[in-house]
Enzyme design. Structure first.
Site, PDB file in Angstrom:
ATOM      1  CD  GLN A 152      38.650  41.321  42.853  1.00 41.76           C
ATOM      2  OE1 GLN A 152      38.550  41.630  44.030  1.00 41.76           O
ATOM      3  NE2 GLN A 152      37.611  41.150  42.057  1.00 41.76           N
ATOM      4  CG  ASP A 196      39.983  34.489  37.944  1.00 36.79           C
ATOM      5  OD1 ASP A 196      40.022  33.300  37.605  1.00 36.79           O
ATOM      6  OD2 ASP A 196      38.934  35.062  38.280  1.00 36.79           O
TER       7      ASP A 196
END
Length: 312
Positions: A152, A196
């Site tokens: 991330q 995402d």
């Protein structure tokens, strides 16, 4: 919504959330090549009173809560930026055309990930932890890239209400835009990622007339059930042009053991092009109108008081 690899989809979309609303051309297409009166100035070649980094300019802001502007001259600026000042703050990038990200000449860049920084937020290139904030014509990049674990890598980490992001670009691979808290508006921006890459848990975010580019297989958005204040999560794509990168199923569960589909609405209305067709998963919803998903529904009836109407 699930995307295949490497084509661009044009959408306007809500993260509570909604991705919504018909696009219309901006009313103003003007240059912004000099700093407005009273602005702090960031430059790659600073002169007296100017700053060599955005962080230095932020650190020089007064603490009295007054309205402030920072103007960034053309160039690439490396380093993470953290903003927690009080009062309305507007950051403007130099540009020949304020109406589009395509003419942006200011870039903020940083490389970090969850694995290297310790949290999603701490990996962010631009971390905005304040209310009342606007960003114009600035590209924000997290260049960490792809990683199998803890990859991330946030470009913009937005913690605050009354945030407006206009004609700006946000670039990463996983988790590009973190819209985490407050009311947020993204107008005529470019958002790139693969996994995402638009997500958040507690924000009400409205994405209008944005270009969303998928550079790898994965979901465009991630939303979760919310139990705080008995508020259900929602993601809606309305009046969007969806290219062939969109999987016909449209949506997918988080995992077989934790599907995360209860108390969340996954919705669509009036989308077009090849990505809008196909048999959607059973837990998704086809809306019959945008009722409940307009910008006023998402951001509140006072949204026009803080969203720049030139980017609506």
């Amino acid at each position: 919504m699930i995307a295949h690899r490497s084509l661009v989809t044009f959408v306007s979309f809500l993260l509570f959330a909604a991705f919504c609303v018909d696009a219309k051309p901006l009313r103003k297409r003007t240059a912004r090549t000099t700093a407005p009166a009273g602005a702090l100035v960031v430059s790659t070649n600073p002169t007296n009173g100017q700053f060599s980094s955005l962080q230095d300019a932020v650190n020089a802001l007064p603490s009295d809560g007054s309205t402030q502007t920072i103007f960034i001259e053309a160039g690439t600026y490396e380093g993470q930026v953290y903003i927690n000042s009080t009062g309305m703050l507007t950051i403007m990038g130099e540009t020949e055309d304020t109406s589009t990200y395509a003419s942006n000449v200011v870039t903020l860049t940083f490389s970090a990930s969850l694995g290297t920084a310790g949290s999603d937020d701490l990996s962010g290139t631009l971390r905005v932890h304040k209310d009342d904030f606007a960003l114009y014509n600035v590209n924000v990049m997290n260049t960490f890239g792809e990683a199998a674990v803890n990859g991330q890598a946030i470009a913009i980490s937005a913690y605050g209400t009354n945030h407006g992001y206009y004609a700006s670009g946000f670039y990463s691979y996983q988790d590009t835009v973190l819209a985490e808290q407050g009311n947020q508006y993204y107008g005529f921006c470019f958002i790139q990622g693969a996994v995402d890459f638009i997500f958040g848990q507690h924000a009400f975010a409205f994405f209008q007339s944005n270009t969303i580019a998928s550079v790898g297989p994965g979901a465009i958005t991630a939303d979760v059930p919310l139990t705080i204040h008995i508020l259900a999560g929602s993601v809606a794509f309305t009046s969007c042009s969806l290219s062939s990168i969109i999987n016909p199923a449209g949506w997918e569960i988080w995992s077989t053991t934790e599907p995360n589909t209860e108390d969340v609405t996954f919705a669509e209305f009036d989308n077009t092009d090849s990505g809008a067709s196909g048999t959607r998963v059973s837990f998704s919803t086809k809306l019959t109108s945008t009722a409940g998903y307009t910008v006023a529904d998402v951001l509140g009836s006072d949204w026009t008081s803080w969203v720049n109407q030139d980017y609506v």
